[in-house]
Scaffold this active site. Structure first.
Site, PDB file in Angstrom:
ATOM      1  N   ASN A   7     -38.569  13.279  31.398  1.00 15.69           N
ATOM      2  CA  ASN A   7     -38.701  12.634  30.094  1.00 15.69           C
ATOM      3  C   ASN A   7     -40.191  12.642  29.735  1.00 15.69           C
ATOM      4  O   ASN A   7     -40.960  11.857  30.272  1.00 15.69           O
ATOM      5  CB  ASN A   7     -38.152  11.195  30.173  1.00 15.69           C
ATOM      6  N   TRP A   8     -40.546  13.526  28.836  1.00 16.61           N
ATOM      7  CA  TRP A   8     -41.960  13.677  28.471  1.00 16.61           C
ATOM      8  C   TRP A   8     -42.445  12.600  27.488  1.00 16.61           C
ATOM      9  O   TRP A   8     -43.633  12.543  27.185  1.00 16.61           O
ATOM     10  CB  TRP A   8     -42.204  15.061  27.861  1.00 16.61           C
ATOM     11  N   LYS A   9     -41.528  11.825  26.966  1.00 14.82           N
ATOM     12  CA  LYS A   9     -41.887  10.773  25.993  1.00 14.82           C
ATOM     13  C   LYS A   9     -42.740  11.398  24.877  1.00 14.82           C
ATOM     14  O   LYS A   9     -42.511  12.551  24.514  1.00 14.82           O
ATOM     15  CB  LYS A   9     -42.564   9.601  26.702  1.00 14.82           C
ATOM     16  N   HIS A 109     -32.795   4.657  26.169  1.00 12.61           N
ATOM     17  CA  HIS A 109     -33.962   4.443  27.036  1.00 12.61           C
ATOM     18  C   HIS A 109     -34.536   3.054  26.749  1.00 12.61           C
ATOM     19  O   HIS A 109     -34.512   2.591  25.604  1.00 12.61           O
ATOM     20  CB  HIS A 109     -35.015   5.533  26.788  1.00 12.61           C
ATOM     21  N   GLU A 179     -32.519   2.866  35.222  1.00 10.26           N
ATOM     22  CA  GLU A 179     -33.981   2.746  35.227  1.00 10.26           C
ATOM     23  C   GLU A 179     -34.359   1.267  35.126  1.00 10.26           C
ATOM     24  O   GLU A 179     -34.343   0.701  34.015  1.00 10.26           O
ATOM     25  CB  GLU A 179     -34.583   3.497  34.036  1.00 10.26           C
ATOM     26  N   GLY A 185     -43.187   3.322  34.627  1.00 12.87           N
ATOM     27  CA  GLY A 185     -44.612   3.472  34.323  1.00 12.87           C
ATOM     28  C   GLY A 185     -45.492   2.441  35.006  1.00 12.87           C
ATOM     29  O   GLY A 185     -46.660   2.287  34.650  1.00 12.87           O
ATOM     30  N   SER A 222     -40.934   5.302  38.178  1.00 14.81           N
ATOM     31  CA  SER A 222     -42.009   5.606  39.138  1.00 14.81           C
ATOM     32  C   SER A 222     -41.585   6.555  40.256  1.00 14.81           C
ATOM     33  O   SER A 222     -42.015   6.406  41.399  1.00 14.81           O
ATOM     34  CB  SER A 222     -42.604   4.317  39.707  1.00 14.81           C
ATOM     35  N   GLY A 243     -40.661  10.168  34.389  1.00 15.51           N
ATOM     36  CA  GLY A 243     -41.601  10.077  33.282  1.00 15.51           C
ATOM     37  C   GLY A 243     -42.929  10.717  33.664  1.00 15.51           C
ATOM     38  O   GLY A 243     -43.076  11.938  33.677  1.00 15.51           O
ATOM     39  N   GLY A 244     -43.906   9.873  34.014  1.00 11.19           N
ATOM     40  CA  GLY A 244     -45.274  10.321  34.279  1.00 11.19           C
ATOM     41  C   GLY A 244     -45.383  11.545  35.179  1.00 11.19           C
ATOM     42  O   GLY A 244     -46.107  12.501  34.856  1.00 11.19           O
TER      43      GLY A 244
HETATM   44  P1  13P Z   1     -42.060   6.802  34.987  1.00  7.64           P
HETATM   45  O1  13P Z   1     -41.520   7.871  35.898  1.00  7.64           O
HETATM   46  O2  13P Z   1     -43.369   7.147  34.376  1.00  7.64           O
HETATM   47  O3  13P Z   1     -42.018   5.460  35.639  1.00  7.64           O
HETATM   48  O4  13P Z   1     -41.039   6.721  33.721  1.00  7.64           O
HETATM   49  C1  13P Z   1     -39.686   6.629  33.965  1.00  7.64           C
HETATM   50  C2  13P Z   1     -38.965   6.835  32.694  1.00  7.64           C
HETATM   51  O5  13P Z   1     -39.075   6.048  31.766  1.00  7.64           O
HETATM   52  C3  13P Z   1     -38.134   8.034  32.566  1.00  7.64           C
HETATM   53  O6  13P Z   1     -37.289   7.935  31.471  1.00  7.64           O
END
Ligand code: 13P
Length: 259
Positions: A7-9, A109, A179, A185, A222, A243-244
């Site tokens: 998920n690149w947001k 999300h 999640e 994050g 995370s 995410g990150g």
């Molecule tokens: P992180 O992996 O940065 O914690 O984000 C998770 C996320 O929101 C994936 O949708």
């Protein structure tokens, strides 16, 4: 089958997206993992197979669609509107995602639920549209820290599942991502016991609601190369939503390889 979803947001522009794939292809080819179904998954049983899915922001759809052409990698939208077209300024059409070759839509999300006040009922409408178009819906659920600390995790997750899936077709494709909001994050990953217990609960609840025993449940929050191996072994963890760590081809490829 493990699903390794990124998920690149609201990160990366089209050029950065293209460069990401050039680097990812190099890294995975170098390890022999390759990027076509035949190369990578041949001779493997279902539990050993892996699927790579990228959720870019909407301005990168075209460059991602081009970059994954000729591979078995898939992509999708991080959100969509509950209608496929019409006078809905600023929204994303699931129909257009499909027309462009996207196969997935992420829904519910926690950032959409919190920052954009999306209700379970609204998510249910979108999910029905996504399924009716033959796209894969990836529904996110998760509790906040105060909900966990006050012992309400199961209650919250059950309500999210019941309401967000109230219009879902049990015969159609669906994937769930658990999640925990407090792990997104923050660098704070849920413990093995927490993930084990919660995935078991989500699995049981889905069965209770009449969904298939084989419906995949991903973990997100995370996820990093360092914690992939212990998380991937937990029963009912069918992959990750990252995410990150999915923004960097090195860490994403390591998570993919270690899953
Ligand atoms: P992180 O992996 O940065 O914690 O984000 C998770 C996320 O929101 C994936 O949708």
């Amino acid at each position: 089958m493990k699903i390794i979803a990124a998920n690149w947001k609201l990160q990366k522009n089209p050029l950065e997206a293209r460069l990401f794939f050039t680097s990812l292809k190099e890294k995975l080819s170098a390890t022999g993992a390759g990027h076509s179904t035949n190369e990578k998954n041949s001779g493997k049983n279902n539990s050993q197979q892996k699927k790579l899915v990228i959720f870019p922001s909407s301005t990168c759809f075209e460059s991602v669609a081009q970059a994954v052409a000729g591979t078995d990698w898939e992509w999708g939208s991080q959100n969509c509107y509950s209608e496929g077209k019409g006078a809905f300024t600023g929204e994303i059409s699931a129909q257009v995602v499909k027309d462009m070759g996207g196969a997935w839509v992420l829904l519910g999300h926690s950032e959409r639920r919190t920052l954009f006040h999306e209700s379970n009922e609204f998510i249910a409408q979108k999910l029905a549209l996504v399924q009716s178009l033959g796209l894969q819906a990836l529904l996110c659920i998760g509790e906040t820290l105060s909900e966990r600390e006050s012992g309400k995790t199961n209650l919250v997750l059950k309500e999210q599942l019941q309401k967000s899936l109230s219009q879902a077709d049990q015969q159609k494709a669906l994937v769930i991502a658990y999640e925990p909001v407090w792990a997104i994050g923050t660098g704070k990953v849920a413990s093995v016991d927490q993930v084990k217990e919660t995935h078991q609960f989500v699995h049981a609840t889905l069965l209770e609601l009449g969904f298939s025993d084989r419906l995949p449940i991903l973990y997100g929050g995370s996820v990093k190369p360092e914690n992939t191996q212990e998380l991937t072994k937990i029963p009912h963890v069918d992959g990750f939503l990252i995410g990150g760590a999915s923004l960097d081809p090195e860490s994403y490829s390591q998570i993919y390889l270690r899953s």
